[in-house]
Design a protein around this motif. Sequence first.
Motif, mmCIF file in Angstrom:
data_model
loop_
_atom_site.group_PDB
_atom_site.id
_atom_site.type_symbol
_atom_site.label_atom_id
_atom_site.label_comp_id
_atom_site.label_asym_id
_atom_site.label_seq_id
_atom_site.Cartn_x
_atom_site.Cartn_y
_atom_site.Cartn_z
ATOM 1 N N GLY A 1 0.821 -1.216 0.000
ATOM 2 C CA GLY A 1 0.000 0.000 0.000
ATOM 3 C C GLY A 1 0.848 1.255 0.000
ATOM 4 N N ALA A 2 1.887 1.243 0.799
ATOM 5 C CA ALA A 2 2.777 2.409 0.845
ATOM 6 C C ALA A 2 3.475 2.604 -0.497
ATOM 7 C CB ALA A 2 3.799 2.241 1.961
ATOM 8 N N ALA A 3 3.879 1.496 -1.102
ATOM 9 C CA ALA A 3 4.556 1.590 -2.397
ATOM 10 C C ALA A 3 3.605 2.146 -3.454
ATOM 11 C CB ALA A 3 5.085 0.223 -2.816
ATOM 12 N N LEU A 4 2.362 1.697 -3.445
ATOM 13 C CA LEU A 4 1.402 2.217 -4.417
ATOM 14 C C LEU A 4 1.133 3.703 -4.190
ATOM 15 C CD1 LEU A 4 -1.196 -0.675 -4.722
ATOM 16 C CD2 LEU A 4 0.344 0.188 -6.485
ATOM 17 N N MET A 5 1.048 4.113 -2.969
ATOM 18 C CA MET A 5 0.804 5.534 -2.684
ATOM 19 C C MET A 5 1.990 6.384 -3.137
ATOM 20 S SD MET A 5 -2.194 5.694 -1.618
ATOM 21 C CE MET A 5 -2.297 7.368 -1.091
ATOM 22 N N LEU A 6 3.181 5.909 -2.859
ATOM 23 C CA LEU A 6 4.361 6.643 -3.331
ATOM 24 C C LEU A 6 4.412 6.677 -4.850
ATOM 25 C CD1 LEU A 6 7.084 5.404 -0.827
ATOM 26 C CD2 LEU A 6 6.096 7.702 -0.984
ATOM 27 N N LEU A 7 4.062 5.562 -5.459
ATOM 28 C CA LEU A 7 4.046 5.483 -6.911
ATOM 29 C C LEU A 7 3.077 6.493 -7.506
ATOM 30 C CD1 LEU A 7 4.955 3.822 -9.451
ATOM 31 C CD2 LEU A 7 2.918 2.436 -9.052
ATOM 32 N N LEU A 8 1.873 6.531 -6.974
ATOM 33 C CA LEU A 8 0.886 7.486 -7.476
ATOM 34 C C LEU A 8 1.314 8.922 -7.219
ATOM 35 C CD1 LEU A 8 -2.512 5.801 -6.524
ATOM 36 C CD2 LEU A 8 -1.582 6.188 -8.799
ATOM 37 N N ALA A 9 1.906 9.167 -6.075
ATOM 38 C CA ALA A 9 2.355 10.532 -5.769
ATOM 39 C C ALA A 9 3.447 10.968 -6.735
ATOM 40 C CB ALA A 9 2.852 10.605 -4.331
ATOM 41 N N GLN A 10 4.353 10.085 -7.059
ATOM 42 C CA GLN A 10 5.439 10.455 -7.961
ATOM 43 C C GLN A 10 4.970 10.541 -9.407
ATOM 44 O OE1 GLN A 10 8.835 8.017 -7.270
ATOM 45 N NE2 GLN A 10 9.150 8.823 -5.206
ATOM 46 N N ILE A 11 3.966 9.700 -9.778
ATOM 47 C CA ILE A 11 3.435 9.764 -11.140
ATOM 48 C C ILE A 11 2.778 11.116 -11.373
ATOM 49 C CG2 ILE A 11 1.607 8.875 -12.661
ATOM 50 C CD1 ILE A 11 2.249 6.108 -11.601
ATOM 51 N N LEU A 12 2.006 11.541 -10.415
ATOM 52 C CA LEU A 12 1.310 12.811 -10.565
ATOM 53 C C LEU A 12 2.258 14.009 -10.481
ATOM 54 C CD1 LEU A 12 -1.879 12.030 -8.482
ATOM 55 C CD2 LEU A 12 -1.643 12.063 -10.967
ATOM 56 N N ALA A 13 3.431 13.804 -9.924
ATOM 57 C CA ALA A 13 4.384 14.901 -9.780
ATOM 58 C C ALA A 13 5.333 15.047 -10.968
ATOM 59 C CB ALA A 13 5.201 14.702 -8.503
ATOM 60 N N VAL A 14 5.280 14.168 -11.947
ATOM 61 C CA VAL A 14 6.178 14.225 -13.104
ATOM 62 C C VAL A 14 5.662 15.290 -14.071
ATOM 63 C CG1 VAL A 14 7.097 12.948 -15.068
ATOM 64 C CG2 VAL A 14 6.814 11.827 -12.862
ATOM 65 N N PRO A 15 6.418 16.372 -14.273
ATOM 66 C CA PRO A 15 5.933 17.450 -15.121
ATOM 67 C C PRO A 15 6.216 17.245 -16.616
ATOM 68 C CG PRO A 15 7.935 18.114 -14.026
ATOM 69 C CD PRO A 15 7.595 16.747 -13.521
ATOM 70 N N ASP A 16 7.194 16.462 -16.973
ATOM 71 C CA ASP A 16 7.597 16.394 -18.367
ATOM 72 C C ASP A 16 6.828 15.371 -19.191
ATOM 73 O OD1 ASP A 16 8.631 14.221 -17.119
ATOM 74 O OD2 ASP A 16 10.670 14.470 -17.876
ATOM 75 N N GLY A 17 5.922 14.614 -18.606
ATOM 76 C CA GLY A 17 5.097 13.673 -19.350
ATOM 77 C C GLY A 17 5.704 12.299 -19.538
ATOM 78 N N ARG A 18 6.848 12.038 -18.960
ATOM 79 C CA ARG A 18 7.442 10.718 -19.085
ATOM 80 C C ARG A 18 7.068 9.884 -17.863
ATOM 81 N NH1 ARG A 18 13.504 10.948 -20.514
ATOM 82 N NH2 ARG A 18 13.623 12.171 -18.657
ATOM 83 N N TRP A 19 5.823 9.804 -17.600
ATOM 84 C CA TRP A 19 5.354 9.118 -16.395
ATOM 85 C C TRP A 19 5.403 7.596 -16.537
ATOM 86 C CZ3 TRP A 19 1.061 6.104 -17.099
ATOM 87 C CH2 TRP A 19 0.275 6.370 -18.230
ATOM 88 N N ARG A 20 5.332 7.060 -17.780
ATOM 89 C CA ARG A 20 5.344 5.612 -17.956
ATOM 90 C C ARG A 20 6.687 5.031 -17.532
ATOM 91 N NH1 ARG A 20 6.300 1.222 -20.992
ATOM 92 N NH2 ARG A 20 4.584 -0.184 -21.453
ATOM 93 N N GLU A 21 7.788 5.610 -17.973
ATOM 94 C CA GLU A 21 9.111 5.121 -17.608
ATOM 95 C C GLU A 21 9.337 5.271 -16.110
ATOM 96 O OE1 GLU A 21 8.913 7.597 -20.048
ATOM 97 O OE2 GLU A 21 8.911 6.203 -21.716
ATOM 98 N N ARG A 22 8.869 6.378 -15.608
ATOM 99 C CA ARG A 22 9.021 6.645 -14.171
ATOM 100 C C ARG A 22 8.202 5.647 -13.358
ATOM 101 N NH1 ARG A 22 12.155 9.963 -10.956
ATOM 102 N NH2 ARG A 22 10.905 10.777 -9.284
ATOM 103 N N THR A 23 6.994 5.301 -13.844
ATOM 104 C CA THR A 23 6.134 4.360 -13.140
ATOM 105 C C THR A 23 6.766 2.979 -13.115
ATOM 106 O OG1 THR A 23 4.188 5.574 -13.884
ATOM 107 C CG2 THR A 23 3.817 3.341 -13.111
ATOM 108 N N MET A 24 7.307 2.531 -14.215
ATOM 109 C CA MET A 24 7.934 1.216 -14.271
ATOM 110 C C MET A 24 9.141 1.144 -13.336
ATOM 111 S SD MET A 24 5.981 -0.492 -16.069
ATOM 112 C CE MET A 24 6.814 -1.998 -16.409
ATOM 113 N N ALA A 25 9.891 2.207 -13.282
ATOM 114 C CA ALA A 25 11.057 2.223 -12.394
ATOM 115 C C ALA A 25 10.616 2.169 -10.936
ATOM 116 C CB ALA A 25 11.898 3.468 -12.659
ATOM 117 N N LEU A 26 9.588 2.932 -10.604
ATOM 118 C CA LEU A 26 9.096 2.925 -9.224
ATOM 119 C C LEU A 26 8.467 1.578 -8.855
ATOM 120 C CD1 LEU A 26 7.539 6.477 -8.964
ATOM 121 C CD2 LEU A 26 9.559 5.629 -7.794
#
Length: 192
Positions: free
Chosen positions: A10-35
């Motif tokens: 649960g904590a990992a998913l919350m951090l993942l969602l928080a970081q996905i929404l915080a990515v300004p440049d639109g490369r959220w897919r690569e960032r999501t896979m890494a997280l």
Amino acid sequence: MRFLVGLISGAALMLLLAQILAVPDGRWRERTMALLDSAVTAGRQALSDAPADAVEPTVADATDEANPSADEEPQEDLAGVEEPASQPIPRPPDPFPLVSEEDTQSIVEQVFESPRRQPQAVTETRSQVVWVPFHSEMSANGFAQRLSAALDHRFDVERRGPGRYEVVFDYRDEPERDAVLSEAAQVTGLPL
């Protein structure tokens, strides 16, 4: 152990969602896979750090035990053993078994063809007042109970109005009435 795994997931998913929404440049897919990879790695690390006896078998382990591979021989032949849940539950006997049509017909014939009993002559009972009306129900009940105990005959209390309670007894015929009244007069010492 399940709580710990759920908490970490649960904590990992919350951090993942928080970081996905915080990515300004639109490369959220690569960032999501890494997280997600880092969260899975952290979960595996937590499971490997736990003591060996605390680790619960996973779903894959349970299916491997239930279905051994073809090259392994089963230790027991379980073909003749039934699971307890698949065995039929015996039914209790029916408390109201169905009656056949012949039985029903014979019962009806017995009821309607039996000779009717003549009603016995019902003797009419009448009641007699024993003493002057009481003003208190408690006093009338006490007097009735004492007379009932002394004479071995039932005496009752009847309410005849507000503050008017009479002690009475039932009798079938005049000789019985006279006998009860004379016995009551002897026991109480009062003229009844």
